[in-house]
Structures are given as C-alpha cells and as structure tokens.
Design an enzyme around this catalytic site. Structure first.
Site, PDB file in Angstrom:
ATOM      1  N   GLU A 193       9.889 -12.139   3.241  1.00 37.76           N
ATOM      2  CA  GLU A 193       9.714 -11.204   4.372  1.00 37.76           C
ATOM      3  C   GLU A 193       8.971 -11.805   5.572  1.00 37.76           C
ATOM      4  O   GLU A 193       8.080 -11.176   6.138  1.00 37.76           O
ATOM      5  CB  GLU A 193       8.985  -9.937   3.888  1.00 37.76           C
ATOM      6  CG  GLU A 193       9.684  -9.261   2.722  1.00 37.76           C
ATOM      7  CD  GLU A 193       8.992  -7.987   2.234  1.00 37.76           C
ATOM      8  OE1 GLU A 193       7.870  -7.708   2.668  1.00 37.76           O
ATOM      9  OE2 GLU A 193       9.603  -7.275   1.409  1.00 37.76           O
ATOM     10  N   GLU A 252      16.759  -7.554  -5.297  1.00 40.73           N
ATOM     11  CA  GLU A 252      15.912  -6.383  -5.587  1.00 40.73           C
ATOM     12  C   GLU A 252      16.691  -5.086  -5.388  1.00 40.73           C
ATOM     13  O   GLU A 252      16.251  -4.174  -4.688  1.00 40.73           O
ATOM     14  CB  GLU A 252      14.675  -6.381  -4.680  1.00 40.73           C
ATOM     15  CG  GLU A 252      13.868  -7.668  -4.727  1.00 40.73           C
ATOM     16  CD  GLU A 252      12.594  -7.644  -3.881  1.00 40.73           C
ATOM     17  OE1 GLU A 252      12.149  -6.561  -3.478  1.00 40.73           O
ATOM     18  OE2 GLU A 252      12.056  -8.730  -3.623  1.00 40.73           O
TER      19      GLU A 252
HETATM   20  C1  XIL Z   1       6.794  -4.062  -5.209  1.00 43.06           C
HETATM   21  C2  XIL Z   1       6.571  -3.710  -6.670  1.00 43.06           C
HETATM   22  O1  XIL Z   1       7.760  -3.183  -7.182  1.00 43.06           O
HETATM   23  C3  XIL Z   1       5.449  -2.717  -6.774  1.00 43.06           C
HETATM   24  O2  XIL Z   1       5.159  -2.447  -8.125  1.00 43.06           O
HETATM   25  C4  XIL Z   1       4.213  -3.260  -6.066  1.00 43.06           C
HETATM   26  O3  XIL Z   1       3.202  -2.268  -6.090  1.00 43.06           O
HETATM   27  C5  XIL Z   1       4.529  -3.618  -4.638  1.00 43.06           C
HETATM   28  O4  XIL Z   1       5.603  -4.519  -4.608  1.00 43.06           O
HETATM   29  N1  XIL Z   1       9.817  -6.179  -1.717  1.00 43.06           N
HETATM   30  C6  XIL Z   1       9.387  -7.167  -2.565  1.00 43.06           C
HETATM   31  C7  XIL Z   1       8.770  -6.793  -3.862  1.00 43.06           C
HETATM   32  O5  XIL Z   1       9.626  -8.345  -2.305  1.00 43.06           O
HETATM   33  O6  XIL Z   1       7.791  -7.713  -4.259  1.00 43.06           O
HETATM   34  C8  XIL Z   1       8.173  -5.421  -3.820  1.00 43.06           C
HETATM   35  O7  XIL Z   1       7.743  -5.080  -5.132  1.00 43.06           O
HETATM   36  C9  XIL Z   1       9.179  -4.428  -3.304  1.00 43.06           C
HETATM   37  C10 XIL Z   1       9.583  -4.770  -1.906  1.00 43.06           C
END
Ligand code: XIL
Length: 329
Positions: free
Chosen positions: A134, A240
């Site tokens: 990001e 994701e």
């Molecule tokens: C999220 C996790 O799922 C949560 O449990 C944590 O509290 C915050 O992070 N983008 C990403 C991930 O790259 O690392 C994130 O994961 C969700 C958004």
C-alpha cells in the site's frame, strides 16, 4: 460431485494455488476447512513488523513459526505478508532515544536488518513476499504519505525491494495494494512498477488485494485492470479476496443479508473466478482473506462491531452457494 472433487484447491490444481488468510486462532478453529480446500496460506498479521519485532532487540517468532509449521506439515505454500507497510509497524523503528525521527541512514539500516532476519529465517518456507504494501496514495498524490517516505525519501520502495532480493534471492517479490482496479490508482501502481523495472529493481509480481463488495467493482473494470497490468509482463496474484455485503461508504448495520444480497454475492464470486480462470496464464495465486464468515476482519472494518459475510463458507463452516458456483465449471 464426488468426494475427491469436493476440494476447492483440488478443483483448481491446474489453474493456481488457492490460499486463505489464517491467524493464530483460525489455524486451529478452522483447520478442517483449511486443509480440505486450501493449499496456500497467508498469515493475517503474525508476520507484520509490530508482531515480529516489537522492540529493537526483540524478535517474537513463535506464533508465526507455529502457523508455518502446520502449513509445512500439510505441504501448503506460504505467502509472506508483509515487510514494509504504513500500519502495524512498531514505532521504535522510526525514532531515536530522544523520540526524534531517525535519519534516512539509520532507518535503512534498521529495515535492512529486519528484512535479513525475517526473510532468512523463513527462506525455505515462504515462497513469495508482499515486500511493500500500500505505498501508493489515494487521491492525487503519487506515493502515500508515511514515515517511510518522509524519512527515507522517494526511493524507499526500490531500496526495500533490493534488500529483500539480497536476503532471499529465490523469493518472489510482490508489490501489494488495494483499490487496484480504480483507474487513477491502477495507473499510479503501473507507473511505480514501470519505474522499478526501468531501474532494474527486483520486483517479480503485483499483488491485487481484492477487498471488493457485492456492488463494486464491475467485472469489466477488473478485466480492464488485468489487461493493463498484464502489459507489465509480471505475474499477478489476488492476495486478499473478500466480497463485503456493504457498499464501501455505507456505515449502516444489518442483522442478516437479504436473499438478493446473497444472490449478488454468488454471482460476483462466480464471475470473478471465471475471470481468474480466463487469466490463468498471468494469475499465479488466489487467496481469500479468511476462511468462513464467523471470523472475518470485516466484522471490524470499516465499521467496528458490524457483522459481515464476505467469504465462501458460512458462519457454521458450510459451503455457501458462491462456493458451489466456483466449483462448477
Ligand atoms: C488486516 C487484518 O485482517 C486484521 O486482522 C488486522 O487487524 C488489520 O489488518 N490490507 C492488508 C492486510 O494488507 O494486512 C489487512 O489485514 C487488510 C487490508
């Protein structure tokens, strides 16, 4: 459908690995579903900076080790997530003893040490890494405003990739981001990857997070993005994936989704998986961000304590209609 076919990763074995995000709890509570349907994992937070490296001379590897041991035992692939991000990063890394921001040199040294330590520990276990997560801004800026950018400067992304490649030359190194099909952001990501490639920085793939919802984006927009990214000549991974029941800016709550919402979700999953299969030559992995609807980060994001139902298995770990549809080709 015979029993052997009743496995998502088996069904997709000639296409791409099917992954799931797991955490220290779901690796146990959801293990049955995980082992049956998935052949790759990503640790949801347990390999992020603040969890692995809470203080300068303290590394805490035991939880990540525990999860990775289970994956190894069951021949699952592991994606590493993530080395450099603006969130879930221990504050100490940016600060000196007086609480002032450290110099560029000190931060580079610290992150290089972190990368070396973490990547060498897992070099036989983790095949791909989300090296930088990001880094592109929303809105009109190019790079996101972060301490990494402020302290190191615009070349921080290339420095990090270079360290990662040196730490584990065999690892596949990904740049990972969200909102990747929105044209303005998509084009900035493409610009970043082009610039890295021009400088011969070792970047090997693009991670498309895929936090989508039943209303957005359209399949056409996703396809257009795949075509544009494909021009870079690098593999793509969906890293994701989840499909929220709420529009992104909707802050309202509901007790349960309507049948129409489930229907929209089913169609969305069906169409994106058909698209993923169509792009199998460039897509080298698809990972869902969770396993079943009883445990999803979207229960607390972007609204705290609001139930969501974004995954392929329901709150009782039963396959949803969306699951049946993506198995049916
Ligand atoms: C999220 C996790 O799922 C949560 O449990 C944590 O509290 C915050 O992070 N983008 C990403 C991930 O790259 O690392 C994130 O994961 C969700 C958004």
């Amino acid at each position: 459908m015979n029993n052997q076919e009743f496995s998502l990763s088996q069904k997709y074995k000639d296409y791409f690995p099917i992954g799931a995000a797991v955490n220290r709890k779901t690796i146990t509570s959801h293990q049955e579903l995980l082992l049956r349907h998935f052949n790759s994992i990503t640790l949801e937070s347990e390999m992020k900076f603040e969890l692995l490296h809470p203080a300068e001379n303290t590394y805490t590897f035991s939880t990540a080790d525990m999860i990775i041991d289970i994956a190894k035992k069951h021949n699952m692939k592991v994606r590493g997530h993530t080395l450099v991000w603006h969130r879930q990063t221990s504050e100490w890394v940016f600060l000196d003893r007086n609480g002032e921001l450290v110099s560029r040199e000190v931060l580079l040294e610290r992150i290089e040490e972190h990368i070396n330590r973490v990547m060498s520990r897992y070099k036989n276990d983790v095949y791909s890494w989300d090296v930088v997560n990001e880094a592109i801004a929303e809105g009109t800026d190019y790079l996101r405003d972060s301490k990494w950018l402020t302290i190191i400067g615009k070349d921080y992304v290339e420095k990090i990739f270079t360290y990662a490649h040196r730490a584990d030359p065999k690892a596949q190194l990904f740049y990972n981001d969200y909102d990747v099909v929105i044209p303005e952001k998509r084009d900035k990501i493409i610009r970043l990857i082009r610039e890295l490639k021009q400088k011969e920085v070792p970047v090997h793939g693009i991670g498309l997070q895929g936090h989508w919802n039943i209303y957005f984006p359209s399949i056409d927009l996703i396809k257009e993005a795949f075509d544009k990214y494909a021009e870079l000549g690098l593999p793509l991974q969906i890293t994701e994936l989840d499909v929220s029941m709420y529009e992104f800016h909707d802050k309202s709550k509901m007790d349960k989704p309507s049948p129409e919402m489930y229907e929209k979700q089913t169609i969305f999953y069906e169409k994106i998986f058909a698209l993923f299969r169509e792009y199998r030559d460039i897509i080298t992995g698809v990972t869902v961000w969770g396993i079943a609807d009883d445990k999803t980060w979207l229960d607390n994001f972007p609204v705290r304590d609001r139930k969501n139902w974004p995954l392929l298995f329901d709150t009782s770990h039963q396959p949803k209609e969306a699951f049946h549809k993506i198995m049916d080709f």
